[in-house]
Design an enzyme around this catalytic site. Sequence first.
Site: not given
Lengths: 297, 184
Positions: B62, B155, B157
């Site tokens: 991002c 994302h 994560e």
Amino acid sequence: MGQNNKRETGTTLVKRGLAEMLKGGVIMDVVNPDHAKIAEDAGAVAVMALERVPSDIRKDGGVSRMSDPEMIHGIQAAVSIPVMAKARIGHFAEAQMLEAIGVDYIDESEVLTPADEAHHIDKWAFTIPFVCGATNLGEALRRISEGAAMIRSKGEAGTGNVVEAVRHLRSIVGDIGKITQADSAELFDWAKQLQAPLPLIQEIADTGQLPVPMFCAGGIATPADASLVMQLGAQAVFVGSGIFKSSSPAKMASAIVEAATHYQDPAILVKVSAGLGDAMAGLEISGLDMKLAERGW
Amino acid sequence: MILESLGCATRQIRTPDQLAAVDALVVPGGESTTMSMLLERSQLLDPLRERAEQGLPIFGTCAGMILMASEICDGRDDQHSLGVLDMTVARNGYGRQIDSFETDIEIVGLDTPFHAVFIRSPVVTRLGPEIESLAEVDGFPVLCRKGPVTVAAFHPELSGDDRLHRRWLSQSGICYSRASGPKE
């Protein structure tokens, strides 16, 4: 490749995800596009649009409401960072309007005059994520059960006095620590004592943290204050009156941004704190006529 | 922390000294304008460019993707990008938070779809010829790679799927056994 699957907006992950991205940053209260510009120039990760900063609300009295939509549009046009805005506690019509305006986060805030004495907004009904204030863990979990995607300490807004924010943070972090030590039978009692949903208590026991990011607000006025609350466990800070009621807002704003990043490095804190001019004038909590943190339940 | 679960030792980087001590770097999501200013004030811009030129493995997600790009649309005039990858990105290309979304995407080299979370994400509007596009949404690249540098508009994560992190570590020549975890 390239074909598109179903997209879901406004999910829990998407709502909490934006809060995750703000961690380590500073969110600044602004009342007009010029303030918003100063905040963005200083490195704010987001701005909070409101009608008056808390210290003026405290001084002027009267009913405090959501900002004029025209002002919010002006702020959105002035900056490229996320724009948050405040709605009164329980005032779901203001929240619906803020969603229609397309703000990035709604703060259901005790700083404005509450609109409902018994009910907070059902935040699950919205696509836009909500942040809510809390003075203790029970309050935080009730807000999360209503759909809040971020929790902030309430502190005592508009005082420039960090003592209440510290009390709230220590209370929340302290109880989380105790819950992680509790056995499974004790968790039922924790749920009862905190008046909070059992599944959320069990989740904290498993993970050792709130299910949503926890930021700090209410009384932060200096880089040192930002460092203090972050060392106590806050993951980002909201600064209200502390910036635009200081003698040089742009310098104070960028100093607090650096302090939030380097909160564990006293040498850098010394450097950014030197020659900032006067911080906002502070208020003693015992001398207050009106405690904003007591609004909400 | 996905990298910790893969046995990597991780640390946060705020100073040039800390940057000098790592073998690989994750540049996470956040506000790219804030990150750009803090990189400048912390005197990390040049050291980071230098390490990137020397082949430092980087995974940018991002805002991390925005920082690795060579050109930014709709950014601030004073916003820095490191120019590690020859590409142009538009900040907040999908719109505001109300337009943020999650969806399953097909990724080259993965057998099953990857659940991707897009939060005020950038859109890649131009990709240099040397850069590989590994996934697309609406015909725009959302996962790109050149050598040890991988960037994602979403994302990875946030969705609890470690396949992209594992692939990036392998492609960067970093083994991630629990016994001998490399430094991040």
